[in-house]
Design an enzyme around this catalytic site. Structure first.
Site, PDB file in Angstrom:
ATOM      1  N   SER A 142       0.772  -1.332  -0.011  1.00 15.58           N
ATOM      2  CA  SER A 142      -0.093  -0.181   0.060  1.00 15.58           C
ATOM      3  C   SER A 142       0.876   1.081   0.158  1.00 15.58           C
ATOM      4  CB  SER A 142      -0.801   0.003   1.270  1.00 15.58           C
ATOM      5  OG  SER A 142      -1.481   1.276   1.385  1.00 15.58           O
ATOM      6  N   TYR A 155      -3.030  -1.144  10.311  1.00 18.50           N
ATOM      7  CA  TYR A 155      -2.947  -1.093   8.772  1.00 18.50           C
ATOM      8  C   TYR A 155      -1.431  -0.719   8.080  1.00 18.50           C
ATOM      9  CZ  TYR A 155      -4.147  -0.943   3.729  1.00 18.50           C
ATOM     10  OH  TYR A 155      -4.391  -1.209   2.442  1.00 18.50           O
TER      11      TYR A 155
HETATM   12  P1  NDP Z   1     -11.783  -5.007  -0.798  1.00 13.96           P
HETATM   13  O1  NDP Z   1     -12.388  -4.670   0.552  1.00 13.96           O
HETATM   14  O2  NDP Z   1     -12.645  -4.591  -2.095  1.00 13.96           O
HETATM   15  O3  NDP Z   1     -11.535  -6.627  -0.790  1.00 13.96           O
HETATM   16  C1  NDP Z   1     -10.974  -6.982  -0.079  1.00 13.96           C
HETATM   17  C2  NDP Z   1     -10.962  -8.761  -0.154  1.00 13.96           C
HETATM   18  O4  NDP Z   1      -9.992  -9.513   1.063  1.00 13.96           O
HETATM   19  C3  NDP Z   1     -12.313  -9.251  -0.395  1.00 13.96           C
HETATM   20  O5  NDP Z   1     -12.180  -9.865  -1.793  1.00 13.96           O
HETATM   21  C4  NDP Z   1     -12.542 -10.066   0.654  1.00 13.96           C
HETATM   22  O6  NDP Z   1     -13.191 -11.193   0.265  1.00 13.96           O
HETATM   23  C5  NDP Z   1     -11.051 -10.483   1.173  1.00 13.96           C
HETATM   24  N1  NDP Z   1     -10.933 -10.814   2.534  1.00 13.96           N
HETATM   25  C6  NDP Z   1     -10.820  -9.928   3.648  1.00 13.96           C
HETATM   26  N2  NDP Z   1     -10.739 -10.835   4.758  1.00 13.96           N
HETATM   27  C7  NDP Z   1     -10.273 -11.905   4.375  1.00 13.96           C
HETATM   28  C8  NDP Z   1     -10.097 -13.322   5.033  1.00 13.96           C
HETATM   29  N3  NDP Z   1     -10.264 -13.195   6.412  1.00 13.96           N
HETATM   30  N4  NDP Z   1     -10.004 -14.612   4.332  1.00 13.96           N
HETATM   31  C9  NDP Z   1     -10.196 -14.510   3.018  1.00 13.96           C
HETATM   32  N5  NDP Z   1     -10.399 -13.251   2.255  1.00 13.96           N
HETATM   33  C10 NDP Z   1     -10.678 -12.077   3.088  1.00 13.96           C
HETATM   34  O7  NDP Z   1     -10.564  -4.236  -0.717  1.00 13.96           O
HETATM   35  P2  NDP Z   1      -9.478  -3.923  -1.698  1.00 13.96           P
HETATM   36  O8  NDP Z   1      -9.681  -4.236  -3.115  1.00 13.96           O
HETATM   37  O9  NDP Z   1      -9.546  -2.204  -2.027  1.00 13.96           O
HETATM   38  O10 NDP Z   1      -8.188  -4.382  -1.048  1.00 13.96           O
HETATM   39  C11 NDP Z   1      -7.375  -5.575  -1.641  1.00 13.96           C
HETATM   40  C12 NDP Z   1      -5.859  -5.442  -1.089  1.00 13.96           C
HETATM   41  O11 NDP Z   1      -5.246  -4.096  -1.721  1.00 13.96           O
HETATM   42  C13 NDP Z   1      -5.831  -5.220   0.468  1.00 13.96           C
HETATM   43  O12 NDP Z   1      -4.804  -5.896   0.803  1.00 13.96           O
HETATM   44  C14 NDP Z   1      -5.629  -3.669   0.693  1.00 13.96           C
HETATM   45  O13 NDP Z   1      -5.063  -3.355   1.736  1.00 13.96           O
HETATM   46  C15 NDP Z   1      -4.799  -3.388  -0.603  1.00 13.96           C
HETATM   47  N6  NDP Z   1      -4.880  -1.991  -0.937  1.00 13.96           N
HETATM   48  C16 NDP Z   1      -6.014  -1.148  -1.585  1.00 13.96           C
HETATM   49  C17 NDP Z   1      -5.959  -0.242  -1.836  1.00 13.96           C
HETATM   50  C18 NDP Z   1      -6.958   0.526  -2.272  1.00 13.96           C
HETATM   51  O14 NDP Z   1      -6.950   1.916  -2.594  1.00 13.96           O
HETATM   52  N7  NDP Z   1      -8.258   0.088  -2.616  1.00 13.96           N
HETATM   53  C19 NDP Z   1      -4.580   0.670  -1.718  1.00 13.96           C
HETATM   54  C20 NDP Z   1      -3.400  -0.036  -1.242  1.00 13.96           C
HETATM   55  C21 NDP Z   1      -3.777  -1.439  -0.823  1.00 13.96           C
HETATM   56  P3  NDP Z   1     -14.401 -11.868   1.445  1.00 13.96           P
HETATM   57  O15 NDP Z   1     -14.949 -10.965   2.204  1.00 13.96           O
HETATM   58  O16 NDP Z   1     -15.401 -12.666   0.607  1.00 13.96           O
HETATM   59  O17 NDP Z   1     -13.563 -12.732   2.348  1.00 13.96           O
END
Ligand code: NDP
Length: 252
Positions: A142, A155
């Protein structure tokens, strides 16, 4: 050079947001993508979407904080697909609070979901990748791998840790022809950041002002880097942390 035909990829959190953007890229380049997350309705929809785009996908349920569940994900991938070439450690959450308001349980939940999960999944993927003589691991960091934020202590710690874990794994496994890299997304429009925009005053405009490209990223912006880091094009790239941020981290 970018061909992923016959390759099998696991994308944790591949059912939405950045994970889905990466899954689309990998499937478009020919890989069979295992969408690994908890919500099976969302995962089934993501698989249908990959298939509509002409790709191949399947959903396997996983809770990345649970060691047994992670090991079962890799076993099940090997049983059903016969191989594992690419792992994207993307699942992540945030709990936005000032440090003094954090409970230990909240701290652990964020660290377990964002950082320990990447260790568990990578450890489980190592044996089949080593046996195959090659592998690609892509960890999602990130901007908070580089910068801090008052509202994101756990985070920021987890995402700083992702970069160091990437360096350690890349050093350990280069001899096995396994490349381990991190991607540092800028501000990308997803469910996670829609919540952030609701919770953090002025965030939307600050991001627009601070990002040289003058816009929020889209999940499509994450497809190409996934293909690059998963393909032979990046065989001499390992231990790197690559920003995909519209210039956010290079502006003083
Ligand atoms: P979302 O909230 O859209 O997606 C998060 C994903 O993680 C979901 O598919 C969720 O699926 C999955 N997830 C969460 N907890 C669990 C768990 N315990 N087991 C399995 N799957 C899990 O977020 P983003 O797409 O924005 O984020 C994705 C990654 O990118 C993260 O690591 C985030 O920190 C990182 N990121 C995002 C940024 C942004 O601007 N959006 C910037 C920088 C980094 P489900 O709930 O079905 O399990």
């Amino acid at each position: 050079m970018f061909d992923l035909k016959d390759r099998v990829a696991i994308v944790t959190g591949g059912n939405g947001g950045i994970g889905l953007g990466m899954a689309r890229g990998l499937a478009g380049a020919g890989a069979r993508v295992v969408v690994a997350a908890r919500n099976q309705t969302k995962s089934a929809a993501a698989v249908r979407e990959l298939e509509k785009l002409g790709g191949q996908g399947l959903a396997i349920a996983v809770d990345v904080v649970d060691e047994a569940s992670v090991d079962a994900l890799v076993r099940s991938t090997l049983d059903r697909c016969g191989r594992l070439d690419i792992l994207v450690n993307n699942a992540g959450i945030n709990i936005r609070k000032q440090p003094q308001d954090y409970t230990l349980a909240e701290w652990r939940r964020v660290l377990d979901t964002n950082l320990t999960s990447a260790f568990l999944c990578s450890r489980a993927a190592y044996a089949p990748m080593k046996a195959a003589g090659r592998g690609k691991i892509i960890n999602i960091g990130s901007m908070m791998s580089i910068f801090g934020a008052s509202f994101a202590p756990a985070y920021s710690a987890s995402k700083g840790g992702i970069v160091q874990l990437t360096r350690a794994l890349s050093s350990a496994w280069a001899k096995d022809n396994i490349q381990v890299n991190a991607v540092l997304p800028g501000w990308i429009d997803t469910e996670l950041t829609q919540n952030a925009r609701r919770e953090v005053n002025g965030l939307h405009d600050n991001v627009l002002r601070r990002t040289p490209a003058g816009r929020w990223g889209t999940i499509e912006d994450m497809s190409g880097i996934a293909v690059f880091l998963a393909s032979p094009a990046s065989d001499f790239v390992t231990g790197a942390a690559i920003p995909v941020d519209g210039g956010y981290s290079s502006q003083g």
